[in-house]
Scaffold this active site. Structure first.
Site, short mmCIF file in Angstrom:
data_model
loop_
_atom_site.label_atom_id
_atom_site.label_comp_id
_atom_site.label_asym_id
_atom_site.label_seq_id
_atom_site.Cartn_x
_atom_site.Cartn_y
_atom_site.Cartn_z
N GLN A 167 11.61 -26.34 14.93
CA GLN A 167 10.87 -27.54 15.34
C GLN A 167 11.78 -28.77 15.27
OE1 GLN A 167 7.66 -27.73 16.56
NE2 GLN A 167 8.20 -29.85 17.00
N LYS A 196 0.93 -24.47 16.97
CA LYS A 196 1.65 -23.25 17.37
C LYS A 196 1.26 -22.07 16.50
CE LYS A 196 5.48 -25.91 19.26
NZ LYS A 196 6.82 -26.52 19.02
N ASP A 220 12.41 -20.59 22.52
CA ASP A 220 12.38 -21.93 23.13
C ASP A 220 13.20 -21.97 24.41
OD1 ASP A 220 10.70 -23.76 21.88
OD2 ASP A 220 12.10 -24.10 20.23
#
Length: 289
Positions: free
Chosen positions: A98, A54, A121
Protein backbone atom coordinates in the site's frame (compact mmCIF):
# COMPACT_ATOMS: atom_id res chain seq x y z
CA UNK A 1 -26.76 16.24 -24.57
CA UNK A 2 -26.69 14.51 -21.20
CA UNK A 3 -24.03 11.85 -20.83
CA UNK A 4 -24.72 8.20 -20.14
CA UNK A 5 -23.22 7.11 -16.83
CA UNK A 6 -20.56 4.39 -16.79
CA UNK A 7 -21.56 2.60 -13.60
CA UNK A 8 -18.27 1.24 -12.29
CA UNK A 9 -19.88 0.05 -9.09
CA UNK A 10 -22.27 -2.27 -10.94
CA UNK A 11 -19.64 -3.54 -13.37
CA UNK A 12 -17.17 -4.12 -10.53
CA UNK A 13 -19.77 -6.20 -8.71
CA UNK A 14 -20.06 -8.46 -11.76
CA UNK A 15 -16.28 -8.75 -12.02
CA UNK A 16 -16.00 -9.60 -8.33
CA UNK A 17 -18.64 -12.31 -8.69
CA UNK A 18 -16.65 -13.84 -11.54
CA UNK A 19 -13.54 -13.80 -9.36
CA UNK A 20 -15.47 -15.41 -6.49
CA UNK A 21 -16.54 -18.28 -8.77
CA UNK A 22 -12.98 -18.71 -10.03
CA UNK A 23 -11.59 -18.59 -6.46
CA UNK A 24 -14.04 -21.30 -5.37
CA UNK A 25 -13.06 -23.47 -8.34
CA UNK A 26 -9.40 -22.93 -7.49
CA UNK A 27 -9.95 -23.99 -3.88
CA UNK A 28 -11.86 -27.10 -4.94
CA UNK A 29 -9.06 -28.11 -7.29
CA UNK A 30 -5.99 -27.21 -5.25
CA UNK A 31 -7.23 -27.49 -1.67
CA UNK A 32 -6.55 -23.90 -0.67
CA UNK A 33 -7.86 -20.43 -1.39
CA UNK A 34 -5.87 -17.93 -3.45
CA UNK A 35 -3.85 -15.78 -1.04
CA UNK A 36 -3.19 -12.04 -1.01
CA UNK A 37 -0.72 -10.41 1.38
CA UNK A 38 -1.47 -6.74 2.02
CA UNK A 39 1.42 -4.74 3.47
CA UNK A 40 0.69 -1.37 5.06
CA UNK A 41 3.41 0.76 6.65
CA UNK A 42 2.45 3.69 8.88
CA UNK A 43 -0.88 5.23 9.80
CA UNK A 44 -1.91 7.20 6.71
CA UNK A 45 -5.71 7.59 7.12
CA UNK A 46 -6.52 7.15 3.43
CA UNK A 47 -4.31 4.06 3.21
CA UNK A 48 -6.08 2.56 6.22
CA UNK A 49 -9.44 2.95 4.45
CA UNK A 50 -8.15 1.49 1.18
CA UNK A 51 -6.55 -1.48 2.94
CA UNK A 52 -9.69 -2.18 4.94
CA UNK A 53 -11.77 -2.15 1.73
CA UNK A 54 -9.36 -4.48 -0.03
CA UNK A 55 -9.32 -6.97 2.83
CA UNK A 56 -13.12 -6.94 3.02
CA UNK A 57 -13.31 -7.52 -0.74
CA UNK A 58 -10.96 -10.50 -0.41
CA UNK A 59 -13.12 -12.03 2.30
CA UNK A 60 -16.27 -11.62 0.21
CA UNK A 61 -14.54 -13.14 -2.83
CA UNK A 62 -13.09 -16.21 -1.11
CA UNK A 63 -9.49 -14.99 -1.24
CA UNK A 64 -7.42 -15.45 1.91
CA UNK A 65 -5.98 -12.14 3.08
CA UNK A 66 -2.72 -11.97 5.03
CA UNK A 67 -2.44 -8.69 6.95
CA UNK A 68 0.93 -7.09 7.62
CA UNK A 69 0.44 -3.73 9.36
CA UNK A 70 3.80 -2.22 10.21
CA UNK A 71 4.67 0.93 12.18
CA UNK A 72 5.94 4.04 10.42
CA UNK A 73 9.32 3.44 12.08
CA UNK A 74 9.84 0.20 10.12
CA UNK A 75 13.34 0.11 8.65
CA UNK A 76 14.21 -0.48 5.02
CA UNK A 77 15.89 -3.75 5.95
CA UNK A 78 12.87 -5.02 7.88
CA UNK A 79 10.46 -4.19 5.05
CA UNK A 80 12.69 -5.80 2.41
CA UNK A 81 13.00 -8.88 4.63
CA UNK A 82 9.21 -9.15 4.87
CA UNK A 83 8.78 -8.86 1.10
CA UNK A 84 11.36 -11.59 0.52
CA UNK A 85 9.60 -13.80 3.07
CA UNK A 86 6.29 -13.29 1.28
CA UNK A 87 7.93 -14.05 -2.07
CA UNK A 88 8.90 -17.46 -0.68
CA UNK A 89 5.55 -18.20 1.03
CA UNK A 90 3.58 -20.73 -1.02
CA UNK A 91 0.30 -19.62 0.56
CA UNK A 92 0.76 -16.13 -0.88
CA UNK A 93 -0.10 -15.67 -4.55
CA UNK A 94 -0.20 -11.89 -4.57
CA UNK A 95 1.63 -9.14 -2.68
CA UNK A 96 0.14 -5.67 -2.42
CA UNK A 97 2.29 -2.86 -1.02
CA UNK A 98 0.00 0.00 0.00
CA UNK A 99 1.33 3.40 -1.06
CA UNK A 100 2.43 5.95 -0.03
CA UNK A 101 5.22 4.69 2.21
CA UNK A 102 6.56 6.82 5.07
CA UNK A 103 9.47 9.13 4.36
CA UNK A 104 12.80 7.35 4.21
CA UNK A 105 11.46 4.28 2.41
CA UNK A 106 12.02 4.06 -1.34
CA UNK A 107 8.79 2.68 -2.82
CA UNK A 108 10.48 1.89 -6.13
CA UNK A 109 13.15 -0.22 -4.45
CA UNK A 110 10.59 -2.07 -2.33
CA UNK A 111 8.19 -2.73 -5.21
CA UNK A 112 11.02 -3.94 -7.43
CA UNK A 113 11.77 -6.58 -4.79
CA UNK A 114 8.31 -8.16 -5.17
CA UNK A 115 8.30 -11.36 -7.23
CA UNK A 116 6.80 -10.35 -10.63
CA UNK A 117 4.63 -13.49 -10.48
CA UNK A 118 3.07 -12.12 -7.26
CA UNK A 119 2.91 -8.47 -8.37
CA UNK A 120 -0.89 -8.18 -8.43
CA UNK A 121 -0.66 -4.38 -8.66
CA UNK A 122 1.11 -4.80 -12.00
CA UNK A 123 3.78 -2.21 -11.14
CA UNK A 124 6.93 -4.34 -11.42
CA UNK A 125 9.15 -3.41 -14.39
CA UNK A 126 8.79 -6.97 -15.71
CA UNK A 127 5.01 -6.69 -15.90
CA UNK A 128 5.17 -3.16 -17.31
CA UNK A 129 7.60 -4.39 -19.94
CA UNK A 130 5.37 -7.31 -20.90
CA UNK A 131 2.46 -4.90 -21.33
CA UNK A 132 4.62 -2.68 -23.53
CA UNK A 133 5.51 -5.70 -25.67
CA UNK A 134 1.84 -6.58 -26.24
CA UNK A 135 1.98 -9.75 -24.13
CA UNK A 136 0.44 -8.67 -20.83
CA UNK A 137 0.78 -10.70 -17.66
CA UNK A 138 -0.39 -9.13 -14.40
CA UNK A 139 -1.78 -5.76 -15.45
CA UNK A 140 -2.00 -2.48 -13.50
CA UNK A 141 -5.42 -2.58 -11.87
CA UNK A 142 -6.75 0.91 -12.57
CA UNK A 143 -5.90 1.05 -16.31
CA UNK A 144 -7.16 -2.49 -16.79
CA UNK A 145 -10.32 -1.51 -14.92
CA UNK A 146 -10.88 1.33 -17.39
CA UNK A 147 -10.58 -1.12 -20.30
CA UNK A 148 -12.95 -3.62 -18.67
CA UNK A 149 -15.48 -0.86 -18.00
CA UNK A 150 -15.38 0.16 -21.67
CA UNK A 151 -15.78 -3.48 -22.72
CA UNK A 152 -18.82 -3.97 -20.47
CA UNK A 153 -20.58 -1.05 -22.15
CA UNK A 154 -19.43 -2.23 -25.59
CA UNK A 155 -17.56 0.98 -26.28
CA UNK A 156 -15.37 0.43 -29.32
CA UNK A 157 -11.97 2.00 -28.63
CA UNK A 158 -10.41 1.09 -31.98
CA UNK A 159 -9.20 4.19 -33.79
CA UNK A 160 -10.36 6.65 -31.14
CA UNK A 161 -8.17 9.66 -30.42
CA UNK A 162 -7.41 9.05 -26.77
CA UNK A 163 -5.95 11.69 -24.47
CA UNK A 164 -4.46 10.48 -21.18
CA UNK A 165 -3.94 13.39 -18.80
CA UNK A 166 -1.22 12.39 -16.34
CA UNK A 167 1.92 10.33 -16.86
CA UNK A 168 2.43 8.48 -13.58
CA UNK A 169 3.83 4.95 -13.51
CA UNK A 170 0.71 3.83 -11.64
CA UNK A 171 -1.97 5.09 -14.05
CA UNK A 172 -0.95 7.37 -16.90
CA UNK A 173 1.83 5.40 -18.56
CA UNK A 174 0.25 1.93 -18.28
CA UNK A 175 -3.09 3.45 -19.34
CA UNK A 176 -1.44 4.59 -22.56
CA UNK A 177 -0.09 1.07 -23.13
CA UNK A 178 -3.53 -0.47 -22.50
CA UNK A 179 -5.10 1.94 -24.99
CA UNK A 180 -2.44 1.09 -27.56
CA UNK A 181 -3.38 -2.57 -27.09
CA UNK A 182 -6.99 -1.55 -27.70
CA UNK A 183 -5.76 0.13 -30.94
CA UNK A 184 -6.61 3.67 -29.97
CA UNK A 185 -4.42 6.56 -31.13
CA UNK A 186 -2.90 7.80 -27.90
CA UNK A 187 -1.59 11.14 -26.64
CA UNK A 188 -0.19 11.39 -23.12
CA UNK A 189 -0.29 14.84 -21.52
CA UNK A 190 1.98 15.89 -18.64
CA UNK A 191 3.63 18.93 -17.08
CA UNK A 192 5.50 19.59 -20.32
CA UNK A 193 2.38 19.68 -22.48
CA UNK A 194 2.12 23.13 -24.07
CA UNK A 195 -1.61 23.31 -24.82
CA UNK A 196 -3.56 20.88 -22.65
CA UNK A 197 -6.89 22.43 -23.59
CA UNK A 198 -6.32 21.76 -27.29
CA UNK A 199 -5.27 18.16 -26.65
CA UNK A 200 -8.38 17.47 -24.56
CA UNK A 201 -10.72 19.24 -26.99
CA UNK A 202 -9.71 17.03 -29.93
CA UNK A 203 -9.98 13.76 -27.98
CA UNK A 204 -12.71 11.17 -28.50
CA UNK A 205 -11.69 9.58 -25.20
CA UNK A 206 -10.28 11.45 -22.19
CA UNK A 207 -8.72 9.58 -19.27
CA UNK A 208 -8.01 12.00 -16.43
CA UNK A 209 -5.43 10.93 -13.87
CA UNK A 210 -3.79 13.97 -12.31
CA UNK A 211 -5.21 13.97 -8.78
CA UNK A 212 -6.49 17.58 -8.78
CA UNK A 213 -10.13 18.42 -8.23
CA UNK A 214 -11.96 19.62 -11.38
CA UNK A 215 -8.59 20.16 -13.09
CA UNK A 216 -10.17 19.73 -16.52
CA UNK A 217 -13.05 22.18 -17.17
CA UNK A 218 -16.22 20.58 -18.49
CA UNK A 219 -16.34 22.83 -21.54
CA UNK A 220 -13.04 21.35 -22.76
CA UNK A 221 -14.75 18.03 -23.43
CA UNK A 222 -15.63 17.36 -27.03
CA UNK A 223 -19.31 16.72 -27.87
CA UNK A 224 -19.89 12.97 -27.84
CA UNK A 225 -16.61 12.07 -26.15
CA UNK A 226 -16.02 9.35 -23.56
CA UNK A 227 -14.69 10.54 -20.19
CA UNK A 228 -12.96 8.15 -17.79
CA UNK A 229 -12.18 10.08 -14.60
CA UNK A 230 -9.61 8.30 -12.44
CA UNK A 231 -9.21 11.14 -9.93
CA UNK A 232 -10.58 10.88 -6.40
CA UNK A 233 -10.30 14.25 -4.67
CA UNK A 234 -11.96 16.13 -1.84
CA UNK A 235 -13.55 19.28 -3.18
CA UNK A 236 -13.89 22.63 -1.41
CA UNK A 237 -17.37 21.55 -0.25
CA UNK A 238 -15.91 18.44 1.36
CA UNK A 239 -17.45 16.07 -1.19
CA UNK A 240 -15.52 13.60 -3.32
CA UNK A 241 -14.98 14.67 -6.90
CA UNK A 242 -12.90 13.75 -9.92
CA UNK A 243 -10.27 15.47 -12.03
CA UNK A 244 -12.92 16.53 -14.57
CA UNK A 245 -15.56 19.18 -13.80
CA UNK A 246 -18.50 16.78 -13.89
CA UNK A 247 -21.49 19.12 -14.29
CA UNK A 248 -20.17 20.72 -17.45
CA UNK A 249 -18.58 17.59 -18.90
CA UNK A 250 -21.76 15.55 -18.48
CA UNK A 251 -23.60 18.02 -20.73
CA UNK A 252 -21.15 17.38 -23.57
CA UNK A 253 -19.86 13.81 -23.24
CA UNK A 254 -21.69 10.74 -24.54
CA UNK A 255 -20.35 8.61 -21.69
CA UNK A 256 -18.81 9.58 -18.36
CA UNK A 257 -17.72 7.93 -15.11
CA UNK A 258 -19.01 9.42 -11.86
CA UNK A 259 -16.81 10.04 -8.81
CA UNK A 260 -17.31 8.14 -6.62
CA UNK A 261 -18.71 4.99 -8.21
CA UNK A 262 -16.83 5.00 -11.50
CA UNK A 263 -13.27 3.80 -11.99
CA UNK A 264 -12.54 3.40 -8.26
CA UNK A 265 -14.56 0.19 -7.70
CA UNK A 266 -13.04 -1.29 -10.85
CA UNK A 267 -9.54 -1.00 -9.39
CA UNK A 268 -10.33 -3.32 -6.48
CA UNK A 269 -12.26 -5.68 -8.77
CA UNK A 270 -9.24 -6.09 -11.05
CA UNK A 271 -6.95 -6.59 -8.04
CA UNK A 272 -9.06 -9.60 -7.06
CA UNK A 273 -9.00 -10.89 -10.63
CA UNK A 274 -5.21 -10.50 -10.77
CA UNK A 275 -4.86 -12.45 -7.51
CA UNK A 276 -6.82 -15.41 -8.86
CA UNK A 277 -4.85 -15.23 -12.12
CA UNK A 278 -1.57 -15.23 -10.19
CA UNK A 279 -2.68 -18.21 -8.11
CA UNK A 280 -3.62 -20.23 -11.20
CA UNK A 281 -0.36 -19.48 -13.01
CA UNK A 282 1.73 -20.35 -9.95
CA UNK A 283 -0.03 -23.68 -9.42
CA UNK A 284 0.23 -24.58 -13.10
CA UNK A 285 3.94 -23.80 -13.12
CA UNK A 286 4.50 -25.81 -9.91
CA UNK A 287 2.82 -28.87 -11.41
CA UNK A 288 4.70 -28.54 -14.68
CA UNK A 289 8.05 -28.93 -12.93
Amino acid sequence: MTANILDGKAVAAKQRQKSAVRAAEFKAKFGRAPGLAVVKVGEDPASAVYVRNKRKACEECGIESFAHDLPATTSREALLSLIKMLNADDRVDGILLQLPLPKGLDSTEIMDTIDPAKDVDGFHPTNTGLLAQKRPGLRPCTPWGVIKLAEEYQLDLVGLRACVVGASNIVGRPMALELLLARSTVTVCHTGTKDLKAEVQRADLVVAAVGKAAYIPGDWIRDGAIVMDVGINRGADGKLCGDVEFAGASQRAAWITPVPGGVGPMTIAMLLSNTVDAALVREQRARAK
